[in-house]
Design an enzyme around this catalytic site. Structure first.
Site, short mmCIF file in Angstrom:
data_model
loop_
_atom_site.label_atom_id
_atom_site.label_comp_id
_atom_site.label_asym_id
_atom_site.label_seq_id
_atom_site.Cartn_x
_atom_site.Cartn_y
_atom_site.Cartn_z
N ASP A 142 41.21 36.16 47.30
CA ASP A 142 41.74 37.39 46.70
C ASP A 142 42.56 38.23 47.68
O ASP A 142 43.68 38.65 47.38
CB ASP A 142 40.60 38.23 46.13
CG ASP A 142 41.10 39.54 45.56
OD1 ASP A 142 41.55 39.55 44.40
OD2 ASP A 142 41.06 40.55 46.29
N ALA A 170 43.16 40.45 42.28
CA ALA A 170 43.87 39.20 42.01
C ALA A 170 42.95 38.19 41.33
O ALA A 170 43.34 37.53 40.36
CB ALA A 170 44.44 38.62 43.30
N ASP A 171 41.74 38.06 41.81
CA ASP A 171 40.76 37.18 41.18
C ASP A 171 40.52 37.58 39.72
O ASP A 171 40.53 36.75 38.81
CB ASP A 171 39.42 37.26 41.92
CG ASP A 171 39.33 36.30 43.09
OD1 ASP A 171 40.07 35.31 43.12
OD2 ASP A 171 38.50 36.55 43.98
N LEU A 172 40.25 38.86 39.53
CA LEU A 172 39.88 39.34 38.20
C LEU A 172 41.02 39.19 37.20
O LEU A 172 40.81 38.72 36.08
CB LEU A 172 39.44 40.80 38.28
CG LEU A 172 38.18 41.07 39.11
CD1 LEU A 172 37.93 42.56 39.24
CD2 LEU A 172 36.98 40.38 38.50
N GLY A 175 41.73 35.60 36.21
CA GLY A 175 40.77 35.17 35.21
C GLY A 175 41.08 35.70 33.82
O GLY A 175 41.03 34.97 32.82
#
Length: 397
Positions: A142, A170-172, A175
């Site tokens: 991230d 960025a991860d969230l 997803g």
């Protein structure tokens, strides 16, 4: 099926979840929370090294990410395990993975492989930097994406160096975008009868989240810089000191600026030549902020929030996380949702951020134990007792 569903909205879809860590599980949580039959496929315990991705299963992070799912174990590197997975793909609607791009090729479960088994299958893939291109094989993280995607260059105070955001944005968002793409593909499948491959990456998601800051460069060739707590273009919008803390005030536009001056009981600020227009206030933002701060320090945050709301000026407190969930509006919105453990004790989770008028969501099941539903799931996919016994004997599950 005896397994309780969180909602009826997506209950007709079956999802095989191969994801790990955060971006992938975030995607699948969206599907699980709206009732999809999500089967979390995990590595058998005897093949794991250490605690596995995500750390202990009972920590708050893991629990919040993996509610409303079932768990089975399957060794995808074994002949028997991959054969069982391929057989499950025949009856599934969606497969989601966030391996490095080459892993699914080595396992023989890339989109071309899967659609030969089931032409209706939708494959959702999340990577660090994309499924192809010069950075394809780099591991994603991230904070790396926050830096490469420009976010850290515009976060923080001027002159203090780059600053990461306090959540894995960025991860969230990768997803969430993958979940959106999967739902789009499922809608399109109703017309074409065929699935497709949905792919995104941490880098793509982070760049998309730049939004107007990216548009400033693409269309106006303006490179955004750090602005601290100030809004980059609309001044005054930022953090102001009060008698007992800080509050946010957003006074963008001439009408709201006039209301702000009225609330501050400082009409002379509205007629100041260097504050007269939005462009001038932006240019002289330091002076504007100083003038406001000299007044706001004389009353408490609660007093100012009441005054500004009465006057029609957007404002709000700066809450710690505990204060967020104690806020009456947050409680009204139901942003903490309860589930129940096997022993009947209550466990709180972060709720979905949108509601539907007919098909609501709930915590139907707290996160499963590793492999808790292996045999149950295999039976549902048509495996005979003898076949399940053989998989156990081969240690493929």
């Amino acid at each position: 099926m005896s397994f309780p569903r969180a909602s009826q909205a997506l209950s007709r879809f079956t999802v095989l979840d191969l994801t790990r860590v955060r971006s992938g599980p975030t995607c699948v949580r969206q599907l699980a929370d709206w009732g999809a039959n999500v089967i979390k496929i995990e590595t058998p315990p005897h093949l794991e090294k250490g605690e596995g991705p995500g750390g202990p299963r009972d920590n708050a992070d893991f629990q919040n990410l993996h509610r409303n799912k079932r768990s089975m174990t399957l060794d995808l590197k074994s002949k028997q395990g991959i054969a069982a997975f391929r057989r499950m793909v025949e009856k599934a609607d969606v497969v989601v993975e966030n391996f490095r791009p080459d892993v699914k090729d080595r396992l023989g479960i890339n989109y071309e492989d899967l659609k030969k088994i089931n032409k209706r299958i939708v494959l959702g893939s999340i990577s660090g930097f994309g499924q192809d291109g010069p950075y394809r094989d780099r591991p994603g993280f991230d904070q790396i994406a926050q830096g490469m995607g420009g976010l850290m260059s515009i976060t923080g105070e001027p002159g203090r160096g780059p600053m990461r955001v306090g959540i894995p944005v960025a991860d969230l968002t990768a997803g969430l975008f993958c979940a959106m793409g999967i739902l789009t593909a499922l809608l399109e499948r109703e017309v074409s009868g065929e699935g497709q491959w949905v792919s995104t990456s941490l880098l793509q998601a982070q760049i998309f989240m730049l939004d107007f800051q990216a548009a400033r460069w693409l269309q106006m060739h303006e490179v955004a810089k750090q602005a601290g707590n100030d809004h980059p273009t609309s001044i005054p919008t930022g953090v102001f000191k009060t008698k007992d803390g800080y509050i946010n005030i957003a006074a963008a536009g001439q009408v709201i600026w006039e209301r702000t001056c009225q609330a501050l009981e400082a009409p002379e600020m509205f007629t100041r030549e260097d504050f007269k227009t939005g462009a001038l206030r932006s240019k002289n933002r330091v002076a504007v902020n100083e003038a406001i701060n000299k007044i706001t320090v004389n009353k408490t945050s609660a007093e100012w929030i009441d005054i500004f709301n009465t006057t029609g000026v957007p404002c709000g407190p700066i809450n710690s996380i505990d204060q967020v969930f104690a806020d009456p509006q947050v409680q009204h919105l139901g942003m903490a949702i309860a589930g129940h453990k096997a022993d009947g004790s209550e466990q709180l989770f972060v709720a979905q951020p949108f509601k539907m008028s007919r098909t609501q969501t709930k915590i139907a099941a707290v996160p499963p134990k590793q492999g808790q539903h292996t045999d149950e799931v295999l039976k549902e996919f048509g495996f005979a007792d003898s076949e399940i016994a053989e998989l156990h004997k081969a240690q493929a599950v």
